[in-house]
Design a protein around this motif. Sequence first.
Motif, mmCIF file in Angstrom:
data_model
loop_
_atom_site.group_PDB
_atom_site.id
_atom_site.type_symbol
_atom_site.label_atom_id
_atom_site.label_comp_id
_atom_site.label_asym_id
_atom_site.label_seq_id
_atom_site.Cartn_x
_atom_site.Cartn_y
_atom_site.Cartn_z
ATOM 1 N N VAL A 4 0.857 -1.132 -0.213
ATOM 2 C CA VAL A 4 -0.027 0.087 0.040
ATOM 3 C C VAL A 4 0.726 1.122 0.037
ATOM 4 O O VAL A 4 0.610 2.113 -0.671
ATOM 5 N N GLY A 5 1.866 1.373 0.772
ATOM 6 C CA GLY A 5 2.741 2.229 0.895
ATOM 7 C C GLY A 5 3.652 2.576 -0.519
ATOM 8 O O GLY A 5 3.694 3.767 -0.961
ATOM 9 N N LEU A 8 0.880 4.299 -2.710
ATOM 10 C CA LEU A 8 0.800 5.517 -2.477
ATOM 11 C C LEU A 8 1.938 6.425 -3.117
ATOM 12 O O LEU A 8 1.645 7.443 -3.580
ATOM 13 N N ILE A 11 1.796 6.919 -6.718
ATOM 14 C CA ILE A 11 0.505 7.691 -7.101
ATOM 15 C C ILE A 11 1.237 9.057 -6.871
ATOM 16 O O ILE A 11 0.841 10.079 -7.703
ATOM 17 N N GLN A 12 1.883 9.577 -5.814
ATOM 18 C CA GLN A 12 2.333 10.685 -5.535
ATOM 19 C C GLN A 12 3.047 11.285 -6.562
ATOM 20 O O GLN A 12 3.178 12.485 -6.998
#
Length: 45
Positions: A4-5, A8, A11-12
Amino acid sequence: MKWVGLVLVWIQQNNSIRFNVLIRSNKYLVSELRNSMARIFSIRM
């Protein structure tokens, strides 16, 4: 949780790349907007 990290972070990074491209393409428009805003505020003051 690691997965998940990583998603994220990915995506950033993608969003920041898109944002940078938008800023570069719209730099002239942004400067014009700032100039017009400065004029409006200087008139009101």
